[in-house]
Structure formats: structure tokens, C-alpha cells
Design an enzyme around this catalytic site. Structure first.
Site, mmCIF file in Angstrom:
data_model
loop_
_atom_site.group_PDB
_atom_site.id
_atom_site.type_symbol
_atom_site.label_atom_id
_atom_site.label_comp_id
_atom_site.label_asym_id
_atom_site.label_seq_id
_atom_site.Cartn_x
_atom_site.Cartn_y
_atom_site.Cartn_z
ATOM 1 N N GLY A 1 39.763 92.732 6.842
ATOM 2 C CA GLY A 1 40.169 92.101 8.259
ATOM 3 C C GLY A 1 39.605 90.770 8.219
ATOM 4 N N SER A 2 39.897 89.997 9.265
ATOM 5 C CA SER A 2 39.738 88.603 9.475
ATOM 6 C C SER A 2 38.192 88.325 9.556
ATOM 7 C CB SER A 2 40.284 88.105 10.746
ATOM 8 O OG SER A 2 40.093 88.707 11.966
ATOM 9 N N THR A 3 37.358 89.318 10.115
ATOM 10 C CA THR A 3 35.745 89.088 10.276
ATOM 11 C C THR A 3 35.307 89.370 9.103
ATOM 12 O OG1 THR A 3 36.280 89.887 12.691
ATOM 13 C CG2 THR A 3 33.800 89.216 11.680
ATOM 14 N N ASP B 1 37.864 97.719 15.092
ATOM 15 C CA ASP B 1 38.562 97.476 16.290
ATOM 16 C C ASP B 1 38.020 97.697 17.697
ATOM 17 O OD1 ASP B 1 40.796 96.537 14.849
ATOM 18 O OD2 ASP B 1 40.809 98.827 13.787
ATOM 19 N N GLY C 1 40.686 100.406 11.146
ATOM 20 C CA GLY C 1 42.275 100.737 10.750
ATOM 21 C C GLY C 1 43.175 99.638 11.270
ATOM 22 N N GLY C 2 42.986 98.591 12.111
ATOM 23 C CA GLY C 2 43.602 97.797 12.760
ATOM 24 C C GLY C 2 44.535 96.791 11.430
ATOM 25 N N GLU D 1 38.041 102.126 3.487
ATOM 26 C CA GLU D 1 36.778 101.373 4.243
ATOM 27 C C GLU D 1 35.878 102.616 4.748
ATOM 28 O OE1 GLU D 1 38.666 97.740 6.837
ATOM 29 O OE2 GLU D 1 39.198 99.687 7.756
#
Ligand code: 5RP
Length: 229
Positions: A31-33, A89, A100-101, A108
Site C-alpha cells: 500500500g501507499s503508506t 484500511d 486488503g484494500g 500480509e
């Protein structure tokens, strides 16, 4: 222009990377973070000379790691890892989460389970009183897609097949499976719902992460919220 959310994600990532020590094997979230986390670990390797090996939780994490100069290893070589840092999320006050987005929930969860400590990062919008506004991602074997859908309905959920944005048809995960995003409304017992879902033949994994997080950093414009187990 950099938005406050991007700044907050980076701030949370920097706080989490403080948990990384020399010679650690670290689970690399998706993810982005989590990408900010991986980039910062790369910087520490380059500039401070620390030794870290990463276990990527997705093909995205792997690519960010390669690009950031973080050497990679596998769970075969390191079935127990020192630390996992990942995004989420939704996170509630008990540190239970929906993840799980980005479609990487199965790997994960495996990486988080293998870690001695799990640190979660995000911006403050991820903090919720009750899990469930975000639909619960459920990874399912394509062969069992219709039967899993029917069983999920029996459990009170409304399942939606996750469609790809960059190609026609379903999203196919790194494991070759489909994702059903399931609206269960607000969830009163995430552990029990996770258990029920995992009993359905063809369900590979769910995005309900119960009692897995040890520390959570959620950044806001004027500071950072730290939650601990
Ligand atoms: C991917 C995930 C991500 O960690 C989650 O979707 C959060 O992503 P972001 O940091 O981009 O908001 O679970 O499967």
C-alpha cells in the site's frame, strides 16, 4: 501539492521505522503508506549503513524494495522475522483491523503472523470506533467463487467481486485468486466472523486482522496517535 494525508502517512512511516534495528529481518507491508516505510528503510541502509533484509508481502512491496535498495529474503529462509510494518484500511481501539484494500491480505497476514512484532501505519482517518464501514476483503479460489459468494450471503454479508481498473474482468491477486469485498455492516465480533469465513471451502484468507497488531501509528496534521497492545 502534497496533501495533509500524504504528509501524515510519511510521518507515521518515519515513526514506525524507529522500530527497525541493525540486522533485523523486516516484513514489508503493501500500500501507499507501507511504500514510505520501505523507502525510509532503503535510506537507512544507504546512509546509515544498517543491515536489514526485507520479506515483501506483495509484488508491489517487492518492487518498491528493489527500487529503494532493500535486499530481500523469503519466509523459507526466515520463517520467524523480527518485525513487520504494514498499513491498514481500518483500525479500532483494540487494534483489530480490516486490511486488503490493496488486495495483498493473504501474504500480509502470513508475514504479520511470522513477525515477533507488528507495527501498523496510517493517517488518522483509519481509526474507527467499530470495524465495518470498509468492506471486508475476502480472497477466494476462482473455482469456488460462486459457492463462496453463496456462503457469504448465508453469513449475512453482501459480496461484490473486485473488478480490475486497468483491465476488464476481476482483480487477480498475487496468488492467482479473486477478491470479494463484503459488506457486513458494522462488525460486532471480528474474531468470530473471521472464523466463520475461514470455515468456508474455497476461502483463502480474510482481511479481518484480529489481535495481530502490537503498535499502531496514525498521524494527523498536528501530531501522531500511538496505540499499543
Ligand atoms: C493492502 C493493504 C494496505 O495496507 C491498506 O489497503 C492500506 O493502504 P494505504 O496505506 O495505501 O492506505 O492492506 O492489501
Amino acid at each position: 501539492m502534497v496533501t495533509w494525508r500524504e504528509e501524515a502517512k510519511r510521518k507515521a512511516a518515519l515513526a514506525a521505522v524507529q522500530h527497525v534495528k541493525d540486522d533485523f529481518v523486516v516484513g514489508l507491508g503493501s500500500g501507499s503508506t507501507a511504500a514510505y516505510v520501505i523507502e525510509e528503510i532503503g535510506r537507512l541502509i544507504r546512509e546509515d549503513g544498517i543491515h536489514v533484509l526485507g520479506v515483501p508481502s506483495s509484488s508491489q512491496a517487492m518492487m518498491v524494495a528493489v527500487h529503494s535498495g532493500v535486499p530481500l529474503t523469503t519466509l523459507d529462509e526466515h520463517p520467524v522475522i523480527d518485525l513487520d510494518i504494514d498499513g491498514a484500511d481500518e483500525v479500532d481501539g483494540k487494534l483489530d483491523m480490516i486490511k486488503g484494500g490493496g488486495g495483498a491480505l493473504t501474504r500480509e497476514k502470513i508475514v504479520a503472523h511470522a513477525a515477533k512484532q507488528v507495527v501498523i501505519v496510517g493517517d488518522e482517518t483509519k481509526l474507527v470506533e467499530k470495524l465495518g464501514a470498509f468492506k471486508v476483503p475476502v480472497e477466494a479460489l476462482p473455482f469456488a467463487f460462486a459457492t463462496v459468494k453463496a456462503e457469504i450471503k448465508k453469513l449475512g454479508g453482501k459480496p461484490f467481486l473486485r473488478e480490475s481498473k486497468g483491465k476488464v474482468g476481476a482483480v487477480v491477486t498475487d496468488n492467482g485468486n479473486y477478491i470479494l469485498d463484503v459488506d457486513f455492516g458494522f462488525i460486532s465480533d471480528a474474531e468470530e466472523l473471521n472464523r466463520q469465513l475461514k470455515l468456508v471451502p474455497g476461502v483463502i484468507e480474510t482481511g479481518l486482522f484480529v489481535r495481530l497488531a502490537d503498535v499502531v501509528y496514525l498521524a494527523k496534521p498536528d501530531g501522531i496517535i500511538k496505540l499499543e497492545k
